[in-house]
Design an enzyme around this catalytic site. Structure first.
Site, PDB file in Angstrom:
ATOM      1  N   PRO A   1      -7.307   5.412   1.865  1.00 44.68           N
ATOM      2  CA  PRO A   1      -5.578   5.624   2.380  1.00 44.68           C
ATOM      3  C   PRO A   1      -4.895   5.367   1.158  1.00 44.68           C
ATOM      4  CG  PRO A   1      -6.305   3.042   2.347  1.00 44.68           C
ATOM      5  CD  PRO A   1      -7.560   3.655   2.132  1.00 44.68           C
ATOM      6  N   GLU A   2      -3.391   6.076   0.833  1.00 47.91           N
ATOM      7  CA  GLU A   2      -2.518   5.356   0.127  1.00 47.91           C
ATOM      8  C   GLU A   2      -1.831   5.224   0.913  1.00 47.91           C
ATOM      9  OE1 GLU A   2      -2.432   9.143  -2.725  1.00 47.91           O
ATOM     10  OE2 GLU A   2      -4.634   9.682  -2.702  1.00 47.91           O
TER      11      GLU A   2
END
Length: 274
Positions: A2-3
């Site tokens: 995840p960003e």
DNA sequence: CCGACAACCTGTGAGC
DNA sequence: TGCTCACAGGTTGTCG
């Protein structure tokens, strides 16, 4: 995985499922991820009602009250973490480290690489050091080209690792740093203090657009689970440069290049980005 | 203060 | 098929 966009999509998927719901407790199956897991998490969460689902950078925060102590459950997914709803009693897999037990379902945290973080932040306690050092939110009003220009005076490192410095601005990881710089036409190799104010304005606009597009792309596909399964990387429909080394640039037809910066791969189009 | 780098882990795909 | 190696979306701590 995840960003910022992935975590935001996760937050939006989580919210309707858990907001206002009460936890019966939690099951912790691993002693630690990046940090030790709270030993008494089950007791801490028993009886808690989730009163808000927030995001700070790449951290998810579940504000809780009504248990032994009001506070926030803070979750970071690291590189490989994911959250998913499963039926009560569903057998855990190898890397299913934490279950949050709700009345009608279980929110399960899996994290093969164990770079994630789960911490309990009591109301009134000093903000956890991991969160206290975080920089500005890239989608907040204060994140402007002028601000970023000022913040990068004296930074001689290339702009790409500077964009990924969470003490400065949060949520921009390897993929979206590359994509944003491509969109702004700025070379990831350019020293941060050698970029004009005008180009920083363009860069900030590009970052906002890139993140917003990714959230929109991921947000349309949430249903009963709350994460992107990543796989190759982008849950965006397609990246302009990330992961496309050797392929033609979609803008100029030149070859997308891959270089190494700070031990990580950077993708860019040398003819479109200066 | 700044920047480069190793470290934390496991899974996967490429190449032999 | 099976082995080894390089690499993977994050972040911290250390060292120069």
């Amino acid at each position: 995985m995840p960003e910022l966009p992935e975590v935001e999509v996760c937050r939006r998927g989580l919210q309707p499922e858990v907001l206002g719901e009460r936890m019966l407790g939690a099951i912790v199956r691993a002693p630690r991820l990046r940090l030790p897991l709270p030993a008494t998490l089950g007791d801490t969460l028993a009886g808690q009602q989730v009163v808000a689902v927030r995001r700070r950078g790449k951290y998810l925060l579940l504000d809780c009250r009504g248990g032994v102590e009001d506070g926030a459950l803070i979750i970071h997914l690291g590189m490989s973490g994911s959250l998913r709803f499963v039926a009560t009693g569903a057998p855990p897999g190898n890397h299913d480290h934490v279950d949050l037990l709700f009345a009608r379902q279980v929110l399960r945290l899996a994290d093969p690489r164990r770079f994630g973080v789960v911490i309990w932040q009591p109301v009134g306690a000093p903000l956890h050091p991991l969160l206290a050092v975080l920089g500005v939110e890239p989608l907040a009003d204060e994140f402007t080209g002028d601000w970023l220009f000022a913040a990068t005076r004296g930074r001689t490192a290339p702009i790409k690792p500077v964009l990924m410095d969470s003490h400065l601005v949060v949520g921009i990881g390897n993929i979206y740093a590359a994509e944003s710089l491509f969109r702004a036409g700025i070379s990831p190799l350019r020293a941060a203090n050698r970029i004009s104010r005008e180009r920083y304005r363009r860069l900030v606009a590009a970052i906002r657009e890139t993140l917003a597009d990714a959230i929109a792309a991921g947000g349309s596909s949430i249903r009963d689970y709350v994460h992107s399964d990543g796989g190759a990387g982008c849950f965006q429909v397609d990246c302009a440069v990330y992961g496309r080394a050797g392929e033609p640039c979609r803008r100029c037809g030149g070859v997308v290049r891959q270089v190494r910066q700070g031990g990580r791969s950077t993708f860019h189009c040398p003819s479109c980005q200066h």
